[in-house]
Design a protein around this motif. Structure first.
Motif, PDB file in Angstrom:
ATOM      1  N   GLY A 282       0.836  -1.192   0.000  1.00  0.00           N
ATOM      2  CA  GLY A 282       0.000   0.000   0.000  1.00  0.00           C
ATOM      3  C   GLY A 282       0.868   1.237   0.000  1.00  0.00           C
ATOM      4  N   PRO A 283       0.258   2.373  -0.229  1.00  0.00           N
ATOM      5  CA  PRO A 283       1.036   3.612  -0.299  1.00  0.00           C
ATOM      6  C   PRO A 283       1.539   4.055   1.069  1.00  0.00           C
ATOM      7  CG  PRO A 283      -1.305   4.097  -0.327  1.00  0.00           C
ATOM      8  CD  PRO A 283      -1.187   2.611  -0.385  1.00  0.00           C
ATOM      9  N   ALA A 284       2.665   4.753   1.072  1.00  0.00           N
ATOM     10  CA  ALA A 284       3.149   5.385   2.293  1.00  0.00           C
ATOM     11  C   ALA A 284       2.307   6.625   2.540  1.00  0.00           C
ATOM     12  CB  ALA A 284       4.617   5.763   2.138  1.00  0.00           C
ATOM     13  N   LEU A 285       1.752   6.734   3.728  1.00  0.00           N
ATOM     14  CA  LEU A 285       0.880   7.857   4.063  1.00  0.00           C
ATOM     15  C   LEU A 285       1.587   8.789   5.041  1.00  0.00           C
ATOM     16  CD1 LEU A 285      -2.386   5.771   4.492  1.00  0.00           C
ATOM     17  CD2 LEU A 285      -1.727   7.189   2.529  1.00  0.00           C
ATOM     18  N   PRO A 286       1.406  10.100   4.892  1.00  0.00           N
ATOM     19  CA  PRO A 286       2.143  11.057   5.724  1.00  0.00           C
ATOM     20  C   PRO A 286       1.673  11.024   7.178  1.00  0.00           C
ATOM     21  CG  PRO A 286       0.529  12.196   4.361  1.00  0.00           C
ATOM     22  CD  PRO A 286       0.528  10.772   3.912  1.00  0.00           C
ATOM     23  N   ALA A 287       2.579  10.636   8.066  1.00  0.00           N
ATOM     24  CA  ALA A 287       2.253  10.549   9.488  1.00  0.00           C
ATOM     25  C   ALA A 287       3.503  10.806  10.316  1.00  0.00           C
ATOM     26  CB  ALA A 287       1.674   9.174   9.819  1.00  0.00           C
TER      27      ALA A 287
END
Length: 218
Positions: A97-102
């Protein structure tokens, strides 16, 4: 019995008489089985009672990420390391899955200690959120009691900013359970800090998977 023998009697059977080592190991094994059963019961209860809300929260979080939102996680003590695990769960997913900004606010030791030393420990999360939070971002708060003042202040700052707020608490939810405090609250109904944190880990990992499922479908 002194020294190491008092700390680890099962390593020294002779110190407690015949069979003492086996007895202690049996007690440890029984305690281990009960703890495993306890967390299993708690996780099942959370799933039974809060599954629909977890799904609703995942949809709201996915919408935030899809619109360019970022996740900011925070908490104290053991919850501070859980906040870092939450950030890692979204930026470095275990499944495809995509890397999500956190990010985790507790990872920035310079800012956290500067605010705690120069201003107040109560604002260590609120100030960074007020400074960098944007409408539509996600504030992800973790607390075993639900009553940590700096966590509540961080949530209040997030609401003023227009962020989506998500909270994980234990017991009865504490002040986090008061109306208007958090958009999506998940309470682990237990008095044990250990069981609360174990169940919270399950909730945020499930949220991570559900958010990615939502994003794939959109």
């Amino acid at each position: 019995m002194t020294g190491l023998e008092s700390l680890y009697p099962f390593l020294y059977p002779s110190s407690g008489g015949a069979g003492s080592g086996e007895r202690v190991l049996g007690e440890v094994a029984a305690s281990t089985r009960e703890k495993i059963a306890e967390i299993d019961r708690l996780r099942r209860r959370v799933a039974d009672e809060q599954a629909e809300e977890i799904a609703r929260c995942a949809r709201a979080m996915a919408a935030s990420f899809a619109a360019g939102g970022r996740l900011v996680a925070f908490g104290n003590g053991g919850s501070s390391t859980d906040a870092q695990a939450v950030a890692a769960c979204f930026t470095v997913p275990a499944s495809p899955g995509p890397a999500l900004p956190a990010v985790a606010l507790t990872a920035d030791v310079a800012v956290l200690t500067a605010l705690a030393n120069d201003v107040s420990f109560e604002v260590v999360f609120a100030r960074p959120i007020a400074a960098a939070g944007r409408p539509g971002d996600i504030a992800f708060a973790l607390s075993t009691s639900g009553g940590s003042r700096n966590v509540l202040a961080g949530l209040a700052a997030a609401r003023r900013t227009g962020m989506l707020t998500v909270g994980l608490a234990g017991g009865g939810g504490g002040a986090m359970a008061e109306p208007g405090t958090v958009d999506h609250l998940f309470v682990m109904p237990s008095s044990s800090v250990h069981r609360i944190q174990e169940a919270q880990t399950t909730v945020y990992q499930v949220l991570g998977e559900l958010v990615r499922d939502e994003l794939r479908r959109s």
